[in-house]
Design an enzyme around this catalytic site. Sequence first.
Site, mmCIF file in Angstrom:
data_model
loop_
_atom_site.group_PDB
_atom_site.id
_atom_site.type_symbol
_atom_site.label_atom_id
_atom_site.label_comp_id
_atom_site.label_asym_id
_atom_site.label_seq_id
_atom_site.Cartn_x
_atom_site.Cartn_y
_atom_site.Cartn_z
ATOM 1 N N THR A 10 0.814 -1.222 0.000
ATOM 2 C CA THR A 10 0.000 0.000 0.000
ATOM 3 C C THR A 10 0.844 1.268 0.000
ATOM 4 O O THR A 10 2.041 1.241 0.290
ATOM 5 C CB THR A 10 -0.926 0.022 1.236
ATOM 6 O OG1 THR A 10 -0.139 0.080 2.418
ATOM 7 C CG2 THR A 10 -1.830 -1.203 1.275
ATOM 8 N N ASP A 11 0.168 2.355 -0.285
ATOM 9 C CA ASP A 11 0.813 3.662 -0.201
ATOM 10 C C ASP A 11 0.562 4.252 1.186
ATOM 11 O O ASP A 11 0.017 3.578 2.068
ATOM 12 C CB ASP A 11 0.329 4.595 -1.316
ATOM 13 C CG ASP A 11 -1.165 4.878 -1.264
ATOM 14 O OD1 ASP A 11 -1.807 4.654 -0.207
ATOM 15 O OD2 ASP A 11 -1.704 5.343 -2.283
ATOM 16 N N ALA A 12 0.923 5.486 1.379
ATOM 17 C CA ALA A 12 0.803 6.120 2.693
ATOM 18 C C ALA A 12 -0.639 6.220 3.180
ATOM 19 O O ALA A 12 -0.891 6.305 4.377
ATOM 20 C CB ALA A 12 1.433 7.514 2.664
#
Length: 133
Positions: A10-12
């Site tokens: 995932t991203d942030a």
Amino acid sequence: MDVRIYYEDTDAAGVVYHASYLKFFERARTEYFRERGLGVAELATAGFVFPVIRMEIDFKASALHDDLLSIVTRPERVGGASFIVRQQAVRPSDGRVLAEAVVTLACISPERRARRLPDEVRRVLEEGAVQGQ
């Protein structure tokens, strides 16, 4: 093939990072052949390598940390030295297609020269295209 979404995917914001789908689709193509008795490593040893030469991806909805996804692979077209598969990342909990890719792969030698698909690969792909799986 099922895949669980981990933090590393995932991203942030906790949404699956777009490049993670490339990994999921790659693994699913390998498993597609394995489930049908063809090992990608064995094919490479025999002199048949299958690089991706084109990929078109549509991102339709977000997958999130801890989601379970099913990656579906369906052959669409088989040529002399290439083939096309359609892949979808589907969330089984709601049946939603989150990402869909049309992937073109070539068949090449270890010296990176085009070569005809081996008969056993052609058979698996043609059967899958006819059966829609």
